[in-house]
Write a protein that holds these residues in place. Structure first.
Motif, PDB file in Angstrom:
ATOM      1  N   THR A 143      -4.364 -59.266  49.187  1.00 48.71           N
ATOM      2  CA  THR A 143      -4.761 -59.552  47.804  1.00 48.71           C
ATOM      3  C   THR A 143      -5.846 -60.612  47.812  1.00 48.71           C
ATOM      4  O   THR A 143      -5.855 -61.525  48.657  1.00 48.71           O
ATOM      5  N   LEU A 144      -6.771 -60.492  46.880  1.00 50.19           N
ATOM      6  CA  LEU A 144      -7.868 -61.454  46.738  1.00 50.19           C
ATOM      7  C   LEU A 144      -7.897 -61.932  45.289  1.00 50.19           C
ATOM      8  O   LEU A 144      -7.926 -61.107  44.364  1.00 50.19           O
ATOM      9  N   VAL A 145      -7.895 -63.242  45.080  1.00 49.64           N
ATOM     10  CA  VAL A 145      -7.933 -63.832  43.735  1.00 49.64           C
ATOM     11  C   VAL A 145      -9.046 -64.874  43.701  1.00 49.64           C
ATOM     12  O   VAL A 145      -9.158 -65.725  44.596  1.00 49.64           O
ATOM     13  N   ASP A 146      -9.871 -64.815  42.678  1.00 48.64           N
ATOM     14  CA  ASP A 146     -10.966 -65.780  42.507  1.00 48.64           C
ATOM     15  C   ASP A 146     -10.402 -67.099  41.978  1.00 48.64           C
ATOM     16  O   ASP A 146      -9.819 -67.138  40.889  1.00 48.64           O
ATOM     17  N   VAL A 147     -10.530 -68.163  42.767  1.00 50.75           N
ATOM     18  CA  VAL A 147     -10.030 -69.486  42.363  1.00 50.75           C
ATOM     19  C   VAL A 147     -11.189 -70.473  42.240  1.00 50.75           C
ATOM     20  O   VAL A 147     -11.025 -71.680  42.423  1.00 50.75           O
ATOM     21  N   SER A 148     -12.358 -69.988  41.910  1.00 53.66           N
ATOM     22  CA  SER A 148     -13.553 -70.839  41.846  1.00 53.66           C
ATOM     23  C   SER A 148     -13.410 -71.951  40.813  1.00 53.66           C
ATOM     24  O   SER A 148     -13.738 -73.110  41.080  1.00 53.66           O
ATOM     25  N   GLU A 149     -12.909 -71.603  39.616  1.00 48.50           N
ATOM     26  CA  GLU A 149     -12.780 -72.620  38.571  1.00 48.50           C
ATOM     27  C   GLU A 149     -11.794 -73.707  38.981  1.00 48.50           C
ATOM     28  O   GLU A 149     -12.020 -74.900  38.750  1.00 48.50           O
TER      29      GLU A 149
END
Length: 592
Positions: A143-149
């Protein structure tokens, strides 16, 4: 229909149903990935792609055909590398050339771990949270989740914390006293220079308001100017005279400023020390040719040092040679005490007077310290010894030629105020009008009340409640702090003659009379007041205040017509007890 044809038809129908059901589940899985904003990739035990959600293309700019079922893991990784994405590389190595095969091999190695969890950086300002799980069947789910913020916020918090730490370091090192309050006028920061004025710590100030640190009159004045600055944004300037904790004078130009954005304003107060340039009440002189006029002179400012700590400090210093205290600058002093509170007071006092001072807490430490000092060729000029320490006689007997001073600081520490209250409670149980004089605990300037509550006499009607006769400025301040904090109107007389004059003018409900004063002492002043009362038909309760606790003093007070007797230092609880006994009720005329 032939039986064989029927079976084929049923099989075809079942396949159609299974295909339709699988498509529905796949659609639901895709929808769930979209809702969770997560990309999902599934590989079989042969590292061939089984499923890849549409979200994957948001993370990797690769051709869509690469994500068809059956594509090998190596080919997917190769496409990612060819797109220019290089995740999993340490920051310090990103400027170096990366070998394609080495990168793919490293990623496959991570892929075959039973569990892999890491936040990887894609590009300059994008972070992806990778989670890989190898199932018992051999299938791998990624799984890939964007945690940039989230990472940007963490980075901003880190930068803010570093900025705050730097600001605090700058604030702490400033030579001028600085105070910062929030929009509710609660102290949120004070620097070392401000704490030094009042001989206190930042922890005892931060989180509190001026109303818990100063008398009501001073608190009202300070808060009024604070609120005006916060509401208008206009800076405020005032020339102030402050009494430091050690009794010395501080003349300062106090400036207040509003900082911050609307809704998040803060108040900064800066005190510019001009004591060295003060030559008069209204004039600040830099040189003979440059003179700065201060309209209205210096107003009396907040003097919020701790009276209990000041009493402890005076009790200790009074036991030392005054001449030695005057010439302590440049001398080496060793304090020997097992009490950390006494150590803190004495070491700070000697250092403030220019001495080089440290402390030890036992005979063993004392011997080791002197041995080391002798080895380094350092001479000790004075040893101050706490007689509560076990083995202090050994130190005195083996002083090695060093001057020694023995002090008796019984009771000083966390229980100092409790000892005063317990002494008061013990003595006020006495049934006689003036009570038998009991020697206080070993504190030489401890104080107590020694009368029975049944002997109270109502005071005469007047325009103030309490008259204090006291010549010492520090004690005047302590009395004012206590009485103003209780909301009691009062006047201060600096000698016995002025006390009699103010008594005639204001007719107070209660007189607190210091015994030892210039011009006219308290005994003579009390006798003069009693003589005058014979003509007025009134009687004002007079309570003697002294640093002594001898039977002869009590007898002299009784002969002079006084009603009660207390010894210094005073505290709010004790003054309130006296006030409740003699002045709290409705004042009435009383015939002598």
């Amino acid at each position: 229909m032939f039986p064989g044809n029927a079976r084929q038809a049923r099989t075809a129908t079942m396949n159609d149903v299974a295909s339709s059901d699988a498509n529905i589940r796949l659609g639901m899985f895709e929808a769930a990935c979209d809702i969770l904003a997560a990309a999902v990739i599934v590989y079989d035990k042969n590292d061939c792609l089984v499923f890849a959600s549409r979200q994957v293309l948001r993370y990797f700019p690769i051709p869509p055909d690469t994500l068809k079922p059956g594509t090998r893991l190596r080919d997917v990784l190769g496409a990612i590398f060819d797109s220019g994405v290089r995740y999993g590389i340490p920051l310090e190595q990103r400027h170096k050339a990366v070998n394609r095969e080495e990168w793919i091999s490293t990623r496959i190695s991570a892929h075959w771990r039973e569990q892999y969890d890491a936040v990887e950086r894609l590009g300059r300002d994008r972070w992806i949270h990778f989670r890989k799980r190898r199932l018992p069947s051999g299938y791998n789910v990624t799984t890939l989740v964007d945690v940039s913020e989230q990472k940007k916020q963490e980075e901003q918090w880190r930068v803010d914390l570093e900025r705050i730490a730097l600001t605090e370091a700058i604030l702490e090192s400033l030579p001028s006293p600085v105070v910062i309050k929030d929009r509710n006028l609660t102290y949120i920061a004070v620097n070392k220079a401000f704490c030094t004025i009042y001989d206190t710590s930042a922890d005892s100030i931060i989180g509190r308001s001026i109303w818990t640190l100063a008398d009501a009159e001073s608190a009202e004045r300070i808060e009024s100017s604070d609120r005006a600055v916060l509401e208008t944004g206009e800076p405020y300037t005032l020339a102030e005279h402050v009494i430091r904790a050690d009794g010395s004078n501080l003349y300062a130009i106090t400036r207040k400023y509003r900082i911050g954005a609307p809704g998040h304003y803060a108040l900064v107060t800066l005190m510019e020390d001009v004591t060295a340039f003060v030559t008069g009440e209204r004039t600040v002189t830099d040189t003979d040719d440059a003179v700065l006029r201060v309209p209205g002179g210096f107003v009396e400012a907040q003097n919020c040092f701790d009276p209990v700590r000041d009493a402890e400090r005076r009790l200790l210093l009074d036991q030392l040679n005054p001449e030695e205290l005057r010439v302590v600058a440049g001398k080496r002093i060793l304090v020997v005490t097992p009490n950390p509170h006494i150590e803190d007071i004495l070491v700070a006092e000697f250092k403030a007077r220019g001495g080089d001072c440290c402390a030890v807490s036992s005979v063993r430490e004392y011997d080791a310290f002197l041995t080391l000092a002798a080895r380094q060729g350092l001479a000790i000029d004075l040893v101050v010894i706490d007689d509560n320490m076990s083995g202090h006689e050994i130190i005195q007997a083996n002083s090695r030629g060093i001057a020694t001073r023995l002090i008796s600081p019984d009771g000083i520490g966390p229980d100092f105020m409790r000892a005063l209250v317990e002494e008061h409670e013990l003595l006020s149980q006495d049934g006689s009008p003036l009570g038998d004089i009991l020697t206080p605990v070993s504190l030489s300037d401890d104080w107590y009340i020694a009368t029975d509550i049944s002997t109270m006499l109502p005071a005469a009607v007047g325009d103030i409640e309490v008259l204090v006769a006291e010549d010492n400025q520090i004690n005047q301040f302590v009395f004012s702090q206590i009485l103003e904090g209780m909301g009691i109107s009062h006047r201060i007389a600096e000698n016995g003659e002025e006390a009699v004059m103010l008594w005639r003018k204001h007719q107070p409900r209660l007189v607190l009379m210091d015994i030892s004063m210039p011009v006219m002492n308290g005994i003579d002043a009390a006798m003069e007041i009693r003589e005058a009362e014979k003509l007025t038909g009134t009687r004002t309760p007079i309570v003697a205040v002294t640093a002594q606790a001898l039977n002869v003093d009590m007898q002299n007070c009784m002969d002079a017509g006084m009603d009660d007797y207390i010894t210094k230092p005073v505290s709010p609880d004790m003054i309130e007890a006296i006030y409740q006994r003699y002045a709290a009720g409705k004042p009435e005329k009383n015939v002598a």
